[in-house]
Design an enzyme around this catalytic site. Structure first.
Site, mmCIF file in Angstrom:
data_model
loop_
_atom_site.group_PDB
_atom_site.id
_atom_site.type_symbol
_atom_site.label_atom_id
_atom_site.label_comp_id
_atom_site.label_asym_id
_atom_site.label_seq_id
_atom_site.Cartn_x
_atom_site.Cartn_y
_atom_site.Cartn_z
ATOM 1 N N THR A 1 0.924 -0.982 0.243
ATOM 2 C CA THR A 1 -0.069 0.263 -0.181
ATOM 3 C C THR A 1 1.141 1.085 -0.039
ATOM 4 O OG1 THR A 1 -1.178 -1.223 1.288
ATOM 5 C CG2 THR A 1 -1.531 0.768 1.264
ATOM 6 N N THR A 2 1.676 0.935 0.562
ATOM 7 C CA THR A 2 2.879 2.404 0.638
ATOM 8 C C THR A 2 3.655 2.461 -0.828
ATOM 9 O OG1 THR A 2 3.202 1.662 3.389
ATOM 10 C CG2 THR A 2 4.677 3.445 2.267
ATOM 11 N N TYR B 1 -13.075 -4.254 -2.036
ATOM 12 C CA TYR B 1 -14.519 -3.580 -3.317
ATOM 13 C C TYR B 1 -15.554 -4.954 -3.286
ATOM 14 C CZ TYR B 1 -18.157 -1.241 -6.316
ATOM 15 O OH TYR B 1 -19.232 -0.645 -6.961
ATOM 16 N N TYR C 1 -2.521 -10.384 4.454
ATOM 17 C CA TYR C 1 -3.053 -8.538 5.168
ATOM 18 C C TYR C 1 -4.194 -8.806 5.188
ATOM 19 C CZ TYR C 1 -2.358 -4.008 4.796
ATOM 20 O OH TYR C 1 -1.792 -2.931 5.274
ATOM 21 N N ARG D 1 -9.614 -0.452 5.026
ATOM 22 C CA ARG D 1 -9.461 -0.313 3.386
ATOM 23 C C ARG D 1 -10.692 -1.284 3.035
ATOM 24 N NH1 ARG D 1 -5.129 2.706 1.245
ATOM 25 N NH2 ARG D 1 -3.752 3.661 2.744
ATOM 26 N N LYS E 1 -0.073 -10.113 8.089
ATOM 27 C CA LYS E 1 -0.086 -8.785 8.548
ATOM 28 C C LYS E 1 -0.725 -8.764 9.384
ATOM 29 C CE LYS E 1 0.906 -4.525 6.897
ATOM 30 N NZ LYS E 1 1.021 -3.554 5.877
ATOM 31 N N ILE F 1 5.646 -4.903 9.854
ATOM 32 C CA ILE F 1 5.926 -4.396 8.809
ATOM 33 C C ILE F 1 5.310 -2.396 9.249
ATOM 34 C CG2 ILE F 1 4.897 -4.223 6.094
ATOM 35 C CD1 ILE F 1 4.726 -7.610 6.690
#
Length: 296
Positions: A48-49, A111, A137, A142, A165, A207
């Site tokens: 994501t980052t 989604y 994850y 999100r 994660k 992480i």
């Protein structure tokens, strides 16, 4: 018992970009070298980052291959390879594995979401397509879907699904996962403000977003815990909190990329739809960096 992919602080690294939006591989190389020199225990590329959601597949695999080649086995490289489309995720997983990644990070489908049974089928298919260890994850804020502890237990039975994660923010849920899975699923914190609580439940590390700007601090927090120095680990966890607040004062990775630019890394702008932080957020980010002696 499954050997963890890494222990300690894995950096969820940014993807630096040129003014035209293309990946700046030279700056990426410099950041990778600096991270390794300052004690980072693993590199997580194209998470994501790293703005994976706005990278096309060719860019993502190029960044993964570049990182693998640059790191050259000095620390593990974990490649983001998740998708809400299982077939797409399978292709990314196979491609990232072919690039030489040590492990894959796979997010829950966003989604379109799915059921808990769908999560098992989704992660199983992608793990088998990659053929290397997988860290799933869980970030329901999100994606809108949560990996329940019982589902984590089911996933842990797959030989390639090595870790989780956990970014649900729900410490009770993490405790349930630890109780159900034991050593069959390695737990990593997905939140910089919860490193120590997860380590205390048997977690193997974090992480980290904050590791972009303060890799030694986050590494030392984890290492102090592993060394049995709980007072030092607690002190360093509390020291991380103001940086964590600053790095999440806007949508990740907006603040951390702005911070990296302030620190002189020529990280570039985020790709749309992400835009630069507002004036109040800029002040907060700069102040946190100054208070930690990161910015003169």
């Amino acid at each position: 018992m499954k050997k963890p992919v890494f222990t300690g602080a894995g950096v969820a690294i940014i993807t630096p970009m040129h003014q035209d939006g293309s990946i700046n591989f030279e700056v990426l190389r410099q950041i990778l070298e600096d991270q390794i020199a300052r004690g980072t225990d693993a590199i997580v590329i194209c998470g994501t980052t790293g703005e994976c959601s706005t990278l096309i597949d060719q860019e993502q695999l190029s960044a993964i291959k570049f990182t693998v080649d640059t790191v050259a086995h000095r620390v593990p490289v974990i490649a983001g390879a998740g998708s809400n489309d299982t077939a797409h995720g399978c292709a990314l997983a196979a491609g990232a594995a072919a690039c030489g990644a040590d492990a894959l990070l796979m997010v829950t489908p966003y989604y379109n979401k799915t059921s808990q049974a769908g999560l098992v089928a989704h992660f199983t298919a992608m793990a088998e397509a990659g053929g290397i260890p997988v860290i799933v994850y869980n970030v329901p804020s999100r994606t809108g879907v949560n990996i329940k502890p019982e589902t984590a237990k089911k996933l842990s039975e797959h030989p390639l699904i090595n870790g989780i994660k956990e970014a649900s923010g729900n410490i009770s849920q993490v405790a349930q996962i630890a109780a159900l899975c034991g050593d069959s699923l390695n737990i990593y914190s997905g939140n910089d403000d919860q490193v120590l609580p997860l380590l205390s439940l048997g977690g193997k590390g974090v992480i980290s977003v904050v590791s972009n700007v303060a890799p030694t601090l986050v590494h030392d927090c984890c290492q102090a815990w592993f060394d049995g120095d709980t007072d030092k680990a607690r002190r360093l966890q509390l020291e991380i909190l103001p940086l964590c607040d600053a790095m999440f004062c806007d949508v990740n990775p907006i603040p951390v990329k702005y911070a990296m630019n302030l620190l002189g890394w020529q990280a570039g702008a985020c790709r749309l739809p992400l835009v630069e932080p507002g004036d109040a957020q800029k002040v907060k980010i700069e102040q946190a960096l100054r208070e930690h002696g990161l910015l003169s």
